[in-house]
Motif scaffolding. Structure first.
Motif, PDB file in Angstrom:
ATOM      1  N   LEU A  31     -94.084 -51.208  16.056  1.00 62.20           N
ATOM      2  CA  LEU A  31     -93.741 -52.653  16.295  1.00 62.20           C
ATOM      3  C   LEU A  31     -93.272 -52.887  17.578  1.00 62.20           C
ATOM      4  CD1 LEU A  31     -93.340 -55.138  14.134  1.00 62.20           C
ATOM      5  CD2 LEU A  31     -90.888 -54.379  14.139  1.00 62.20           C
ATOM      6  N   HIS A  32     -92.390 -51.903  18.221  1.00 65.37           N
ATOM      7  CA  HIS A  32     -91.591 -52.154  19.382  1.00 65.37           C
ATOM      8  C   HIS A  32     -92.528 -51.705  20.669  1.00 65.37           C
ATOM      9  CE1 HIS A  32     -87.551 -52.948  18.235  1.00 65.37           C
ATOM     10  NE2 HIS A  32     -88.278 -52.503  16.905  1.00 65.37           N
ATOM     11  N   SER A  33     -93.536 -51.000  20.396  1.00 67.10           N
ATOM     12  CA  SER A  33     -94.046 -50.192  21.528  1.00 67.10           C
ATOM     13  C   SER A  33     -95.436 -51.169  21.891  1.00 67.10           C
ATOM     14  CB  SER A  33     -94.418 -48.789  21.329  1.00 67.10           C
ATOM     15  OG  SER A  33     -95.389 -48.649  20.219  1.00 67.10           O
ATOM     16  N   ALA A  34     -96.322 -51.424  20.835  1.00 64.58           N
ATOM     17  CA  ALA A  34     -97.787 -51.853  21.316  1.00 64.58           C
ATOM     18  C   ALA A  34     -98.079 -52.913  20.527  1.00 64.58           C
ATOM     19  CB  ALA A  34     -98.626 -50.659  20.918  1.00 64.58           C
ATOM     20  N   THR A  35     -97.446 -53.481  19.372  1.00 57.55           N
ATOM     21  CA  THR A  35     -97.762 -54.302  18.393  1.00 57.55           C
ATOM     22  C   THR A  35     -96.621 -55.555  18.225  1.00 57.55           C
ATOM     23  OG1 THR A  35     -97.085 -53.259  16.534  1.00 57.55           O
ATOM     24  CG2 THR A  35     -99.509 -52.780  17.018  1.00 57.55           C
ATOM     25  N   MET A  36     -97.013 -56.509  17.632  1.00 62.84           N
ATOM     26  CA  MET A  36     -95.975 -57.366  16.997  1.00 62.84           C
ATOM     27  C   MET A  36     -95.316 -58.276  18.008  1.00 62.84           C
ATOM     28  SD  MET A  36     -95.326 -59.007  14.195  1.00 62.84           S
ATOM     29  CE  MET A  36     -94.005 -59.763  13.464  1.00 62.84           C
ATOM     30  N   VAL A  37     -94.216 -57.492  18.743  1.00 64.08           N
ATOM     31  CA  VAL A  37     -93.395 -58.119  19.401  1.00 64.08           C
ATOM     32  C   VAL A  37     -94.024 -58.252  21.050  1.00 64.08           C
ATOM     33  CG1 VAL A  37     -91.039 -57.461  18.467  1.00 64.08           C
ATOM     34  CG2 VAL A  37     -92.206 -55.749  20.044  1.00 64.08           C
ATOM     35  N   LYS A  38     -94.900 -57.504  21.305  1.00 61.33           N
ATOM     36  CA  LYS A  38     -95.824 -57.693  22.521  1.00 61.33           C
ATOM     37  C   LYS A  38     -96.767 -58.826  22.334  1.00 61.33           C
ATOM     38  CE  LYS A  38     -93.844 -54.312  24.726  1.00 61.33           C
ATOM     39  NZ  LYS A  38     -94.474 -52.970  24.834  1.00 61.33           N
ATOM     40  N   ALA A  39     -96.886 -59.210  21.188  1.00 62.74           N
ATOM     41  CA  ALA A  39     -97.973 -60.304  20.984  1.00 62.74           C
ATOM     42  C   ALA A  39     -97.304 -61.615  21.850  1.00 62.74           C
ATOM     43  CB  ALA A  39     -98.185 -60.848  19.691  1.00 62.74           C
TER      44      ALA A  39
END
Length: 963
Positions: A250-258
């Motif tokens: 979630l924190h590194s490559a997905t979701m929050v980086k969206a």
């Protein structure tokens, strides 16, 4: 664009989405099989991505897709440029490592197959966001990430923290998704296209549009909620209730980086204005400071890392807010660096929790001696997070400070550099607290069992991520220079790419001075951390979780009050409000326009028509007058249906007349059966004043409907009936235009209608089943018949009904076969056959009939929908639209030439669905009746005793109803 290009780009996101069904299917083969399947799906998507990468690296943009809903501007289109390639590679590459890590991390009692299915669903949705060309398709994937993250964050749903973290994430990011949807609709309108590849070329048109500010606010609302920007930052730390593999991903490559990706993707369209600069820069600055400050005082390892992510997301947002190409490059570089060290840090925290049984930093310390591999990897990642030299975090931090130094805010040169320096200071401080507090120094508490390094399956993915952390830190230009240039150019669009060389040493620059000040301040702050922490505890500070809970509670309370005011459970009130609203709208339209009398002449009324009209009007008036007497009301309602069917017949609509009369018969019988279980009279209702009011509303509605019908029928207008008349025979192969419309021209509508009819039958089953349980069943047990028929099964009725059965079935078959060219069809035939079956139930009782029934109502309904659906799918095999019918003429010996049409198969499905619905409804009503029937079933005259293996009796006889 070739079909291969379409499939190649689509497979990058479809492989994880479709592959999500595989891990649960192989769950019985073990955890290794689930992991191998999930990893294989991700590797396959990476391989497909690699085939498109060379063209993107050479500067091309790979585009492919097909129309989905063209009238809405929605297409299934993808495009791959440097930015999309970069994010897709991060998502799939880190996703592969997370899958391997999850295999070792999750306990043996965890359903790994289901977990990996959710993870692949999340992965596919995120990849869909970064390579979508259509902004509406992007929103679809955007919301899919919210739904799939909800499943992952709430994986441990038995804990309150897991449930609340999942709900909080869904509410905040889902609400932001609605804002984004509105923003994308406006963006497409302002740009004149919903394709991103087109929108990115029309940035000036969007910025000059009056819709620019609403677009900006809505898009930023979606991006800020997704990327946990202040004041929406609170949901992300609570999402740490998820398993560590989810947190790391979630924190590194997905979701929050969206959210950051969206800002970078739309940078050429929205950036460069004062509104963009002040909104995005200020939000990023505040988030960067707030996140770093909170992280400094947290004691849970994942909470420290979560708030550090909030701070770094604010850093990225701030850089994009500057609106300069150099700052955009710095953001791209930091996205790469943050993805590597933050994924490694979270997996390291998971290892510590897994081996020690705690994530409380106050109980940890000195783990470097017990877990040297884990400590070495985690300390390298921590040093990168702190921005120490020789690690990749140092380089992007220096670029951030350099960009901040050259960015004035509100005409002042110092606010942005000062805030950036303070954020860097806090970052070093919480990183030092994390690294030293966990792995160095003395152990602070006795652990339940001596920790040790985990199996390779847990630390090897961390080691893989540490490689770029060190490699970029030592040789940044050779390792990451090309990536940053490629992705940076895709981010800034047509703007000139700054000439930048990534290096460890650029001389004594303002950024270096700011960095040294940050390090010195961090050392001082860390030395005074004890007194500062005590002071922090005494400070009053807002609790984001409490504020969120208060907002949710207030919203729920307001909704309940509004519902209590509006949802009064009074059907007359609902109908009255709706009717008055319709009348008001009609009156406004009528009074606001001009009117001329209709030119079409009025037909002369014949004596039978006048009589029928008077009968219809009298019956309609009598129904509300005597509606308290249920049986009489039903009889009067049937008279209305009969007159309406005669009207259909008068105006050359025999199909409608047949349908109306058969529906009336079936409905009347079923309602009679239902009324047997109800009191003869309805409860006394409101007083005279309310009746007068309701009568006035109903009368006004009736006069309005009559006036509207008169106005329409006396005026000439265009109609599509001419087309149907001309095309019924050559296009559908039938001369019965009504039937051709139902099974061909509007076959999709009919297919939907039989599905709705089937759902209604199943709803009847569900509703009546409740009458056989609980309080309803006890009320049925107290129901006693005051009057019973002397002969429940009159011999004459039994004999006549059995003699009429084959005749009625023959009539049904005849009506079915003639329906394509003469009045009839599957629906009418189904009702005729249903009436024939109802007669058997009425004459011989349900027990006798049910014991000889060979087909279940559920099976008939399912077969009907299946046959109709397969008929429609058959057209697809011949490259024709769904439910397109075909027909031909064939010569049969002794019979001659006959016509065969695929519409007959579709009509068969309609027939089966109708028969099944009636039979199923009748069966359930009779089942309830039997519960209310106190006496045993009466033996049918002349009927042999049922066999031992006959179907069990399901209801009492239908004869013998109350007088």
């Amino acid at each position: 664009m070739s079909r291969g290009d379409v499939m190649r780009l689509a497979l990058i996101t479809l492989l994880p989405l479709l592959g999500a069904v595989l891990p649960p299917l192989v769950a019985r083969a073990g955890r290794d099989a689930c992991t191998a399947v999930a990893a294989g799906v991700t590797l396959a998507a990476l391989a497909v991505l690699a085939t498109a990468a060379p063209a993107v690296i050479d500067g091309d943009i790979v585009q492919a897709g097909t129309a989905w809903v063209p009238r809405l501007g929605l297409s299934f289109r993808f495009f791959l440029d440097g930015l999309g390639l970069f994010f897709a590679a991060l998502i799939l590459g880190i996703g592969l490592l997370i899958i391997v890590y999850a295999r070792a991390y999750l306990g043996r009692d965890e359903p790994v197959g289901r977990f990996l299915a959710y993870l692949l669903l999340f992965q596919g949705a995120m990849v869909g966001i970064v390579i979508s060309d259509n902004v509406l398709l992007l929103v679809v994937f955007w919301e899919l990430t919210s739904l799939s993250s909800f499943l992952l964050i709430g994986w441990w749903h038995r804990t309150p923290e897991g449930r609340q973290g999942a709900r909080m994430a869904l509410v905040v990011t889902g609400g932001g998704g609605l804002l984004l949807m509105a923003g994308m609709l406006l963006l497409g309108k302002a740009a004149g296209s919903y394709e991103l590849s087109e929108i990115l070329l029309r940035g000036e048109a969007v910025k000059s549009s009056p819709l620019y500010l609403p677009i900006l606010l809505l898009v930023l609302g979606g991006a800020f909620t997704k990327s946990a920007q202040f004041p929406f930052h609170f949901w992300l730390p609570h999402a740490m209730a998820a398993p560590t593999p989810v947190s790391a991903y979630l924190h590194s490559a997905t979701m929050v980086k969206a959210g950051v990706f969206l800002l970078a993707r739309l940078w050429p369209v929205l950036a460069g204005t004062e509104a963009w600069f002040y909104l995005v820069t200020a939000t990023g600055l505040i988030t960067m400071l707030v996140g770093a400050f909170i992280a400094l005082f947290k004691t849970d390892l994942k909470a420290i890392l979560a708030y550090s992510t909030v701070s770094h997301l604010g850093l990225m947002t701030m850089l994009l807010g500057f609106g300069t190409p150099l700052a955009a490059l710095a953001c791209v570089f930091h996205i790469l660096n943050h993805a590597t060290f933050k994924a490694a840090l979270f997996m390291g925290a998971g290892i510590v929790d897994h081996e020690t049984g705690t994530r409380d930093i106050r109980q940890l310390g000195g783990l470097a001696r017990l877990m040297p591999i884990t400590a070495g990897l985690a300390l390298v990642a921590t040093a990168s997070m702190a921005g120490l030299p020789l690690f990749n975090g140092f380089l992007s931090k220096e670029m951030m400070l350099e960009a901040a130094w050259h960015t004035p805010f509100a005409g002042l040169a110092w606010p942005v550099p000062l805030a950036a320096t303070i954020a860097a200071l806090l970052s070093v401080a919480y990183s030092a607290r994390y690294g030293i507090g966990v792995f160095l120094g003395r152990p602070r508490a006795a652990l339940s069992h001596p920790p040790h390094d985990p199996p390779a399956g847990m630390w090897l993915p961390v080691a893989v991520l540490i490689v770029p952390v060190i490699a970029i830190g030592i040789a940044p230009q050779s390792v990451a220079g090309g990536i940053v240039a490629l992705v940076g150019q895709a981010t800034i669009g047509a703007a000139a790419l700054p000439d930048i060389h990534l290096a460890l040493w650029h001389g004594v620059t303002p950024a270096l001075v700011m960095s040294l000040v940050a390090f010195a301040g961090a050392v001082l702050l860390y030395a005074m951390l004890g007194p500062v922490s005590r002071l922090h505890k005494r400070l009053a500070r807002p609790d984001a979780k409490a504020a969120f809970d208060a907002v949710v509670a207030a919203t729920v309370l307001a909704c309940r009050k509004a519902t209590a005011r509006l949802h009064t459970e009074s059907l007359p009130r609902y109908l009255g409000v709706i009717t008055v609203t319709v009348l008001a709208v009609g009156a406004v339209g009528y009074l606001g326009g001009t009117h001329a009398p209709g030119a079409r002449p009025v037909l002369a009324a014949s004596l039978p028509a006048v009589v029928a009209f008077v009968l219809l009007a009298a019956t309609s008036l009598a129904v509300p007058a005597v509606h308290g007497r249920r049986l009489l009301t039903l009889v009067l309602t049937s008279v209305v249906g009969l007159v309406v069917s005669l009207a259909f017949l008068q105006f050359s609509a025999p199909d409608l007349a047949l349908t109306q009369i058969t529906v009336e018969v079936v409905a009347t019988i079923l309602l009679l059966l239902a009324l047997e279980l109800l009191p003869k009279r309805t409860p006394r209702e409101a007083g005279r004043g309310r009746l007068v009011r309701d009568g006035v509303i109903a009368g006004a509605a009736g006069l309005g409907a009559a006036a509207l019908a008169f106005a329409v029928m006396t005026r000439d207008g265009t109609t599509i009936s001419d087309y149907h008349v001309a095309q019924a025979k050559p296009g559908g192969g039938g001369t019965n235009i009504v039937n051709v419309i139902l099974v061909d021209f509007r076959g999709f509508d009919t297919f939907g209608e039989i599905i709705v009819l089937s759902i209604a039958a199943l709803a009847i089953v569900a509703l009546l089943d409740t009458a056989l349980k609980g309080a309803a069943a006890r009320r049925l047990d107290t129901l006693k018949r005051s009057v019973q028929a002397a002969d429940a099964h009159p011999t004459v009725l039994v004999v006549v009904a059995r003699a009429l059965l084959p005749l009625a079935l023959t009539v049904g078959v005849y009506i079915f076969l003639r329906g394509h060219n003469l009045p009839g069809g599957g629906f009418i035939a189904g009702l005729v056959v249903a009436i024939a079956l109802i007669m058997q139930y009425m004459a011989s009782g349900f027990d006798w009939t049910a014991s000889r029934r060979r087909f279940d109502g559920h099976a008939l309904i399912g077969a009907g929908v299946l046959v109709a659906g397969l008929t429609g799918l058959g057209a697809l095999a011949f490259a024709r639209p769904f439910l397109t019918s075909s027909y031909g003429y064939f010569h049969v010996p002794l019979i001659g030439e006959i016509e065969l049409a695929t519409a007959m198969l579709f009509d068969t499905g309609v027939f089966l669905a109708v028969v099944g619905t009636v039979v199923l409804s009748l069966a359930r009503i009779a089942l309830v009746q039997r519960r209310a029937e106190r006496a045993p079933p009466t033996k049918v005259p002349g009927a042999p005793a049922p066999k031992r293996d006959a179907a069990p009796a399901a209801a009492a006889p239908l004869a013998g109803t109350e007088a």
